[in-house]
Design a protein around this motif. Structure first.
Motif, PDB file in Angstrom:
ATOM      1  N   UNK A 112       0.848  -1.191   0.000  1.00 47.31           N
ATOM      2  CA  UNK A 112       0.000   0.000   0.000  1.00 47.31           C
ATOM      3  C   UNK A 112       0.879   1.233   0.000  1.00 47.31           C
ATOM      4  N   UNK A 113       0.271   2.355  -0.341  1.00 47.95           N
ATOM      5  CA  UNK A 113       1.042   3.596  -0.362  1.00 47.95           C
ATOM      6  C   UNK A 113       1.396   4.024   1.055  1.00 47.95           C
ATOM      7  N   UNK A 114       2.423   4.885   1.189  1.00 46.64           N
ATOM      8  CA  UNK A 114       2.793   5.328   2.550  1.00 46.64           C
ATOM      9  C   UNK A 114       1.643   6.083   3.201  1.00 46.64           C
ATOM     10  N   UNK A 151      -5.423   9.034   4.031  1.00 50.08           N
ATOM     11  CA  UNK A 151      -5.441   7.588   4.303  1.00 50.08           C
ATOM     12  C   UNK A 151      -6.811   6.961   4.152  1.00 50.08           C
ATOM     13  N   UNK A 152      -7.880   7.721   4.382  1.00 49.94           N
ATOM     14  CA  UNK A 152      -9.182   7.069   4.307  1.00 49.94           C
ATOM     15  C   UNK A 152      -9.607   6.832   2.872  1.00 49.94           C
ATOM     16  N   UNK A 153      -8.925   7.474   1.910  1.00 50.94           N
ATOM     17  CA  UNK A 153      -9.316   7.230   0.529  1.00 50.94           C
ATOM     18  C   UNK A 153      -8.322   6.362  -0.219  1.00 50.94           C
ATOM     19  N   UNK A 154      -7.218   5.989   0.426  1.00 43.79           N
ATOM     20  CA  UNK A 154      -6.253   5.115  -0.231  1.00 43.79           C
ATOM     21  C   UNK A 154      -6.588   3.663   0.065  1.00 43.79           C
ATOM     22  N   UNK A 155      -6.160   2.772  -0.820  1.00 44.52           N
ATOM     23  CA  UNK A 155      -6.463   1.352  -0.617  1.00 44.52           C
ATOM     24  C   UNK A 155      -5.535   0.722   0.403  1.00 44.52           C
ATOM     25  N   UNK A 183      -9.837   0.413   3.441  1.00 45.31           N
ATOM     26  CA  UNK A 183      -9.054   1.629   3.235  1.00 45.31           C
ATOM     27  C   UNK A 183      -7.786   1.536   4.061  1.00 45.31           C
ATOM     28  N   UNK A 184      -6.795   2.338   3.697  1.00 46.53           N
ATOM     29  CA  UNK A 184      -5.515   2.306   4.412  1.00 46.53           C
ATOM     30  C   UNK A 184      -5.727   2.661   5.878  1.00 46.53           C
ATOM     31  N   UNK A 235      -6.015   0.981  11.586  1.00 44.93           N
ATOM     32  CA  UNK A 235      -6.856   0.913  12.804  1.00 44.93           C
ATOM     33  C   UNK A 235      -6.929  -0.522  13.272  1.00 44.93           C
ATOM     34  N   UNK A 236      -7.062  -1.452  12.305  1.00 44.93           N
ATOM     35  CA  UNK A 236      -7.154  -2.862  12.675  1.00 44.93           C
ATOM     36  C   UNK A 236      -5.848  -3.331  13.320  1.00 44.93           C
TER      37      UNK A 236
END
Lengths: 533, 634
Positions: free
Chosen positions: A178-180, A186-190, A209-210, A215-216
């Motif tokens: 995933x992207x940095x 972050x909420x719109x990146x995969x 989302x990233x 969060x997980x």
């Protein structure tokens, strides 16, 4: 005659009844070494056998070198600016499979002839298969019997270790594919597909989302912290609550949450703030092993050190890059101890933090090259996070306490602002040479809100012909290149196209030369370069 | 190498007759066998010299892995198995009208296997068969590390099976026969689903000879006309699937100072029994004093919840699992006819032929995207409206006039039409169905001609409707196939098929050949054929890797696999009794037999055998054989 017949009839009847009554034990399941899960000890053993990464070794048997290793993430060492290829490629043993990573290819399953060969899906599948083991352990641990009080504590420990492992594997996946993390986007990146259930899910997985992925990870680490509190670990190779704190600190740092990163790093340092005095080590000795007072936890092997090995007639296949060597000042103890000379040919700029020369072949690595957790990291996180917050004084405090054990004489730093941040970042690069941090650091510096930064990296890949050097293809990674994110492997994408992919550019060599040098900038003879220039 | 084995077998058989209609039978057998194998690599062998690191007689250096003596491997195996069966039989004939018979039985068997094997170095067979002691482990570090890892290996397995069965028959006036069987099996193999240990099988059947009916008796040309039918049920469960996680207990690990175990099987709690219902219906007619005999039978096997291995996302942690896939229908019929054409004192000629046809259909498709590209190419994919065994191929268009490379209708000019399609839709659009691997009809024909003492037997086998692929020429073949001719292996020192002589060589050849040119790494267009656009395009499922694999799996390489084969032809001569009497022989027979004499099939196969269904791997066809036999009876 009739009596004999009667006896035989009776005998048969007895046999029959005995046979039928022992039906149950006759059909009782039997296997030499397979078993169902019967206790928390079984789950503890399974966690050790199938979820933790094991150490590895090279050894000589019948005059040939054999390897005994578990899965690894050594590609992290070859993608950054820490190593460079040597002219003699003999001892860079994994260079054919590492080519697409070393040269940041569009498809990481390519070989050096640009033909698809696959094999890169192991970096995707290995974490998920271990996450599956953690899921199963977490779901089964609560129902195991606890005949006395200590069992309850042990069950909690096993559960905590499983949460920790799940978190670290998701963290590794998120930083590979995933992207940095930039909190603004972050909420719109995969992010990564998340699976927490122990049952088979025969579906197409969605990528969360990233932000949800991180969060997980944090939620798993909180659970790990709760479960591991008050338990005692079995060995350095099993996680405990302090390891969890350090990982939490690292995750917060990557998420650019400076307050929490500092809070967790402080917790680690309250438990153990020892630092090893590097100056006390002899030149040529291994500086990083399980006897170091800094090591909190380790998993995996350090076989990448052996890629720097040489022999009487062969040079090392890998060297530390010129950029990295230039970062060490002359009064830095690590200049001669982390980087040193090779065993036979006494060549410079060989990795010596962990001795990987021929003399060190045989035993299992005592620490891992990607999953080694030590107190130095807590110090440097304190420094970095404080500096980003603007608290330069605290940053200098921790940085100088750390530097006192790494430099001779007075190495205190008095800079502030971005200059201080540069020094801290370089300190991280110096200290964590080949420990799996550099590639992830280069990624997150590109989106770091207070001070974004990136650099160009040039790698030369050597081709040989007739067992001797033929030519070098040079590849360049641009600043803020899209190649900082790995593509989802082709095998995985072929199964489920909806997992999507990153927009990674195809990369060809920008020049081919017929001489090789330690870096592109100091090649000797311009006349010897190939026609592509 | 020294091998010795002993075996003891004990059999006992008891018969009891309780009354004239009830009897019992008990069998007990026990076998015990021990085998010991000792194999020795002596100190002056090449193997020992390699381990020792020096010639025999020299002093080994510190890298030696076997400083003294030779290597002895000892393996002992021990088998104990017993079988016991007890069966009760009854048979009674009432009033010349009804007849009952049947039996009930119980059988138990147990196979136990114990094995022990160990390898030791430093063995001196001539020195009182002794072993070297006190080898300095600090000096010989390689030997020390071999010794630390060298442990004996013990195997212990036990397999117990318990079965019970019952069979009953009834016949009415020898006209109508009814029969029923049932059987239950249980075993102790590990991992059977805990509550479903016993496998049931049962069947019922009936047969009736209509020619015995008064209505048919008037037709004197009808010898017999029997009708039979049966129905059977079988349940099946795989023994290596478990509803819970199964672990393998490992040994003590020195690095961690703990015991370690690994996950062996992942849980599969939703797997149900596979149930098969079989129906059978048959007819038999005999005419004109058995000069013509007809036989026809029809079967239908219906399997519910058949097992299939389904690929799942590796995000689950593993890549496939066994699932109940759907309903499978296997139906078929076969007809046979035997005719006695000539029958006289000197001449006799009979011909018999049979013909059978199979139809396999899957009624409910398994959910989701089960089938991968290889399943479609190899005929394993189940596709609606196509028979089972249909395989798919790439659509070949011709050779390129520029460089002789293969060209395909692979949607490269309208790739957007494939974006977003499911795997199943992508493959069925891009590939074309090339026929089925399974034949539609197959059968045999045999004939026997006898003239006085000479007899000629011939047996032909035929198959119609199947298709097969020609051997691959340019693709990458299978993993295990090291001698396969792929692009990189076409070198002047390798043996190759004569087909390559017809390949494209210069522009214009594409008009009269379909064999592509050999395009090597130095050819400027090498990369054009090395990688396919579909494998690296977002949103499209990769359906091809490179043009050479596509060529091997293209429709131009598919040929009909119909064949007629002469299986055996034999000629035998019975010497007349008058010649044999003075020698005391009762019978002397001379036979010459030829097998696999010729096969008539599509000439495009050029010697490739149509009877094997394997794809693109070169295999030797059945070779003809001849034998000569002499039979003497005294």
């Amino acid at each position: 005659m009739k009596q004999i017949k009667d006896i035989l009839c009776g005998f048969a009847a007895v046999l029959l009844t005995v046979g039928i009554s022992s039906c149950d034990s006759f059909l009782k399941e039997y296997s030499q070494d397979l078993s169902k899960v019967n206790s928390w000890e079984d789950l503890d053993e399974v966690l050790l056998g199938s979820a933790y990464l094991h150490s590895g070794r090279y050894y000589v048997e019948n005059y040939s070198t054999q390897s005994d290793r578990d899965d690894d993430f050594d590609i992290l060492h070859f993608m950054g600016d820490e190593v460079r290829s040597g002219k003699d490629t003999n001892y860079w043993m994994s260079r054919e499979t590492d080519f697409p990573f070393y040269t940041w290819q569009q498809d990481t399953g390519m070989d050096r002839e640009f033909k698809y060969m696959g094999g890169d899906d192991k970096y995707f599948n290995t974490p998920y298969s271990r996450i599956n083991v953690c899921n199963m352990v977490i779901s089964l641990i609560d129902e195991q019997p606890e005949p006395d009080a200590t069992d309850k504590v042990e069950k909690s420990r096993v559960k905590g270790e499983a949460y920790f492992l799940r978190a670290i594997y998701y963290f590794m996946l998120a930083n590979l594919y995933c992207e940095p993390y930039d909190p603004a986007t972050a909420s719109s990146k995969m992010g990564m597909p998340l699976k927490f259930s122990e049952v088979i899910e025969d579906v197409e997985f969605d990528r969360s989302s990233l932000e949800s992925t991180y969060r997980a990870i944090l939620s798993d680490l909180e659970n790990a912290e709760k479960c591991l509190e008050g338990t005692t670990r079995k060995s350095l190779y099993r996680a405990d609550v302090h390891t969890v704190h350090l990982l939490q600190s690292r995750v917060y740092l990557y998420m650019q949450d400076w307050e929490n990163a500092i809070a967790k790093a402080k917790q680690v340092l309250e438990y153990n703030d020892d630092l090893m005095n590097i100056g006390a080590k002899n030149v040529g000795e291994t500086c990083l092993d399980s006897s170091s007072p800094e090591v909190l936890f380790s998993m995996g092997d350090y076989l990448v050190a052996y890629q720097f090995m040489d022999a009487r007639y062969y040079e090392p296949g890998l060297f530390i890059s010129d950029d990295m060597v230039a970062l060490y000042a002359s009064n830095d103890y690590r200049k001669e101890r982390y980087i040193g000379k090779s065993q036979y040919k006494r060549m410079d700029n060989v990795f010596r933090k962990v001795n990987g020369q021929n003399e060190a072949m045989g035993p299992y690595s005592s620490v891992g090259s990607v999953f080694c957790f030590r107190t130095s990291e807590a110090y440097l996180i304190m420094a970095e996070a404080s500096a980003y917050k603007g608290d330069d004084q605290t940053a200098r405090d921790y940085l100088n306490r750390f530097r006192a054990t790494r430099f001779s004489g007075d190495a205190a730093v008095a800079a502030s602002g971005n200059a201080l941040i540069d020094i801290i970042r370089d300190e991280r690069a110096r200290e964590f040479l080949l420990e799996g941090h550099r590639w992830f650091d280069l990624r997150r510096y590109t989106v770091c809100a207070p001070y974004p930064w990136s650099k160009e990296i040039v790698h030369g890949y050597v081709y040989e012909a007739n067992y001797s050097y033929d030519h070098t293809d040079w590849y360049k990674l641009e600043k803020n290149d899209a190649a900082y994110t790995l593509p989802i492997p082709r095998e995985i994408r072929n199964y489920q196209v909806s997992l999507g992919n990153v927009n990674r550019p195809a990369r060809k060599a920008f020049v081919t030369t017929t001489v090789h040098g330690s870096s592109f900038d100091n090649l000797d003879d311009e006349d010897d370069w190939g026609d592509d220039w | 190498m020294d091998q010795n084995s002993q075996q003891l077998t004990f059999n006992a058989n008891f018969r009891f007759k309780f009354t004239d209609w009830l009897s019992a039978n008990a069998i007990f057998s026990y076998t015990a066998s021990n085998t010991g194998i000792n194999s020795l690599w002596g100190a002056n062998t090449y193997y020992a010299a390699k381990l020792r690191g020096c010639e025999y007689g020299e002093t080994p250096d510190e890298y030696s892995a076997m400083p003294q003596g030779g290597e002895l491997s000892v393996t002992n195996t021990n088998l104990r198995s017993w079988t016991a069966r007890f069966q009760l039989d009854w048979s009674h004939y009432f009033n010349e009208v009804h007849s009952f018979s049947g039996g009930v039985g119980i059988e138990a068997s147990s196979d136990g296997y114990k094995g022990y094997s160990n390898t030791t170095r430093g063995y001196f067979p001539d020195r009182g068969m002794s072993f070297a002691q006190g080898i300095d482990l600090t000096k010989y570090t390689n030997y020390a590390s071999w010794l630390a890892d060298n442990v004996p290996s013990i195997t212990d397995s036990k397999s117990n099976v318990l079965s019970a069965y019952i069979t009953a028959s009834y016949d009415w006036r020898r006209l109508i026969f009814l029969n029923a069987n049932a059987r239950v099996d249980g075993s102790n193999s590990f991992g059977d689903r805990a509550n479903d240990k016993l496998l049931p099988i049962w069947s019922v059947s009936a047969s009736f000879d209509a020619a015995q009916l008064d209505f048919f008796r008037q037709f004197t040309w009808l010898d017999y006309f029997s009708i039979k039918g049966s129905y059977g049920f079988q349940g099946n469960m795989l023994s290596d699937q478990s509803p819970v996680m199964i672990i393998r207990k490992g040994s003590y690990n020195d690095f961690y100072n703990e015991y370690m175990s690994t996950v062996e099987r992942n849980p599969n709690p939703d797997l149900r029994w596979e149930k098969t219902n079989s129906y059978n219906l048959g007819f038999e007619w005999g005419f004109l004093d058995r000069a013509i005999q007809f036989e026809a039978s029809f079967y239908w096997k219906h399997t519910k919840d058949a097992f299939m291995t389904k690929t799942i996302s590796t995000i689950n942690g593993y890549e496939s699992y066994v699932v109940n896939g759907g309903n499978i229908d296997n139906t078929g019929y076969s007809v046979g006819i035997t005719g006695r054409i000539l029958n006289s004192r000197d001449w006799n000629w009979t011909v018999s032929t049979s013909f059978s046809r199979y139809i396999n259909k899957i009624k409910t498709l398994p959910a989701g995207e089960t089938y991968e590209l290889n399943d479609f190419l190899n005929g394993n994919a189940i596709v609606k409206n196509q028979s089972v065994g249909t395989f798919y191929s790439y659509k070949f268009l011709g050779l390129s006039p520029v460089d002789g490379g293969p060209m395909f209708d692979d949607w490269s000019d309208h790739t957007e039409d494939l974006k977003g399609l499911s795997k199943y839709d992508t493959f069925t659009s891009v590939l074309t169905a090339s026929g089925s691997r399974e034949p539609i009809a197959s059968g045999n024909l045999s004939t026997m001609v006898r003239w006085k003492n000479l007899r000629l037997n011939a047996n032909f086998v035929y198959s119609l409707g199947a298709k097969t692929r020609l051997f691959g020429m340019y693709g990458s073949g299978t993993e295990s196939n090291g001698v396969y001719a792929q692009q990189g292996l076409i070198k002047s020192e390798n043996n190759l098929s004569r087909d390559y002589l017809e390949r494209w060589i210069k522009p214009g050849d594409e008009l009269h050949t379909n064999i592509p040119a050999i395009i090597g790494q130095l050819h400027p267009n090498y990369f054009k054929y090395q990688d396919h656009w579909s494998s690296n395009t977002d949103g499209v499922y990769g359906f091809a890797d490179n043009a050479w694999d596509m060529y091997d799996y293209s429709d131009i390489r598919v040929v009909s696999a119909d064949y007629l084969k002469l299986n055996t032809l034999s000629l035998s001569y019975d010497f007349p009794i008058s010649l044999l009497k003075p020698w005391g022989c009762k019978r002397l027979e001379l036979t010459v037999t030829g097998s696999n004499l010729f096969t008539i099939c599509d000439k495009k196969l050029k010697g490739q055998t149509p009877t094997q269904g394997g794809f693109t791997t070169i295999q030797l066809s059945d070779r003809p054989g001849f034998s000569f036999g002499l039979g003497i009876t005294f």
